[in-house]
Design a protein around this motif. Structure first.
Motif, mmCIF file in Angstrom:
data_model
loop_
_atom_site.group_PDB
_atom_site.id
_atom_site.type_symbol
_atom_site.label_atom_id
_atom_site.label_comp_id
_atom_site.label_asym_id
_atom_site.label_seq_id
_atom_site.Cartn_x
_atom_site.Cartn_y
_atom_site.Cartn_z
ATOM 1 N N GLU A 27 31.125 35.922 32.676
ATOM 2 C CA GLU A 27 30.863 34.489 32.522
ATOM 3 C C GLU A 27 31.593 33.684 33.591
ATOM 4 O O GLU A 27 31.058 32.704 34.118
ATOM 5 N N LEU A 28 32.822 34.082 33.916
ATOM 6 C CA LEU A 28 33.580 33.375 34.955
ATOM 7 C C LEU A 28 32.934 33.578 36.325
ATOM 8 O O LEU A 28 32.807 32.635 37.101
ATOM 9 N N ILE A 29 32.528 34.813 36.591
ATOM 10 C CA ILE A 29 31.863 35.097 37.875
ATOM 11 C C ILE A 29 30.588 34.266 37.979
ATOM 12 O O ILE A 29 30.306 33.655 39.014
ATOM 13 N N ALA A 30 29.830 34.199 36.897
ATOM 14 C CA ALA A 30 28.578 33.433 36.897
ATOM 15 C C ALA A 30 28.833 31.946 37.135
ATOM 16 O O ALA A 30 28.075 31.290 37.851
ATOM 17 N N VAL A 83 33.664 40.752 45.314
ATOM 18 C CA VAL A 83 33.392 40.201 46.639
ATOM 19 C C VAL A 83 32.086 39.421 46.547
ATOM 20 O O VAL A 83 31.058 39.970 46.167
ATOM 21 N N LEU A 84 32.167 38.131 46.869
ATOM 22 C CA LEU A 84 30.982 37.290 46.922
ATOM 23 C C LEU A 84 30.614 37.136 48.388
ATOM 24 O O LEU A 84 31.276 36.434 49.138
ATOM 25 N N VAL A 85 29.576 37.857 48.792
ATOM 26 C CA VAL A 85 29.126 37.842 50.182
ATOM 27 C C VAL A 85 28.188 36.654 50.354
ATOM 28 O O VAL A 85 27.238 36.504 49.586
ATOM 29 N N ALA A 109 35.722 26.611 42.848
ATOM 30 C CA ALA A 109 35.306 26.953 41.477
ATOM 31 C C ALA A 109 36.197 28.054 40.905
ATOM 32 O O ALA A 109 36.542 28.017 39.718
ATOM 33 N N ALA A 110 36.571 29.023 41.727
ATOM 34 C CA ALA A 110 37.476 30.078 41.252
ATOM 35 C C ALA A 110 38.785 29.458 40.766
ATOM 36 O O ALA A 110 39.293 29.807 39.695
ATOM 37 N N GLY A 154 39.421 37.222 41.878
ATOM 38 C CA GLY A 154 40.022 38.050 40.854
ATOM 39 C C GLY A 154 41.231 37.352 40.265
ATOM 40 O O GLY A 154 41.553 36.213 40.622
ATOM 41 N N TYR A 155 41.898 38.054 39.375
ATOM 42 C CA TYR A 155 43.124 37.525 38.780
ATOM 43 C C TYR A 155 44.270 37.729 39.765
ATOM 44 O O TYR A 155 44.504 38.840 40.232
ATOM 45 N N SER A 156 44.958 36.661 40.059
ATOM 46 C CA SER A 156 46.029 36.713 41.038
ATOM 47 C C SER A 156 47.197 37.565 40.546
ATOM 48 O O SER A 156 47.560 37.524 39.380
#
Length: 175
Positions: A27-30, A83-85, A109-110, A154-156
């Motif tokens: 859901e977070l990635i989306a 990875v968001l290309v 957004a991240a 990702g989670y830092s």
């Protein structure tokens, strides 16, 4: 002064270069990817494409290709699981700017959803190689697309740094 969460996100986002070994929730990635699709583009053409890579094998393959361009074998994605290309159609005159704005939206957004991010370069060079072109074909991407950049998320696993002071001549008001 009125509290503005959007401005706070913009001011607190930092490049994260260490990640926990934990996949962010879909859901977070989306949500992050959706924010990328709302970046402004020249004449609203929406020239970019976002490829959300969560498959570990494909992610590692991208990492190796990116590292080989640098001439080493380290992980240029700093252990980030996603990875968001961002690719953009070179037929569009504003493709480079469009893709850049998409990456900016992705990073902001991240931050807004509590994840770390970092822009990783060399996507252009990766997708100009035979291996990179083969990946595009595997992904069903045809046409004149150029790699604009990779947004890792990702989670830092690190504390976010404090911002550097803004340079005094950053803004000039002409009244």
């Amino acid at each position: 002064m009125i509290e503005n969460n959007a401005l706070e996100v913009l001011k607190t986002r930092r490049a994260i270069r260490a990640y926990q070994d934990k996949m962010p929730e879909k859901e977070l990635i989306a949500q992050i990817v959706e924010a990328g699709t709302y970046a402004p583009t020249g004449m609203g053409r929406q020239s970019p494409i976002i490829v959300a890579v969560t498959n570990q094998e494909v992610r590692n393959r991208l990492s190796q290709l990116n590292a080989s361009i640098m001439g080493n074998n380290s992980d240029p994605f700093y252990g980030a699981p996603v990875v968001l290309v961002v690719l953009a159609d070179k037929q569009c005159p504003t493709y480079l700017y469009d893709g850049t704005l998409v990456i900016g939206n992705l990073m902001n957004a991240a931050q807004a959803v509590g994840l770390g991010s970092c822009w990783i370069h060399r996507a252009k060079e990766v997708f100009e190689t035979p291996e990179g072109k083969a990946l595009l074909k595997e992904w069903g991407i045809e046409g004149e697309y150029e790699g604009i950049g990779n947004c890792i998320i990702g989670y830092s696993a690190q504390e976010a740094s404090q911002p550097k002071p803004r340079k005094p001549d950053y803004v000039r008001y002409i009244d």
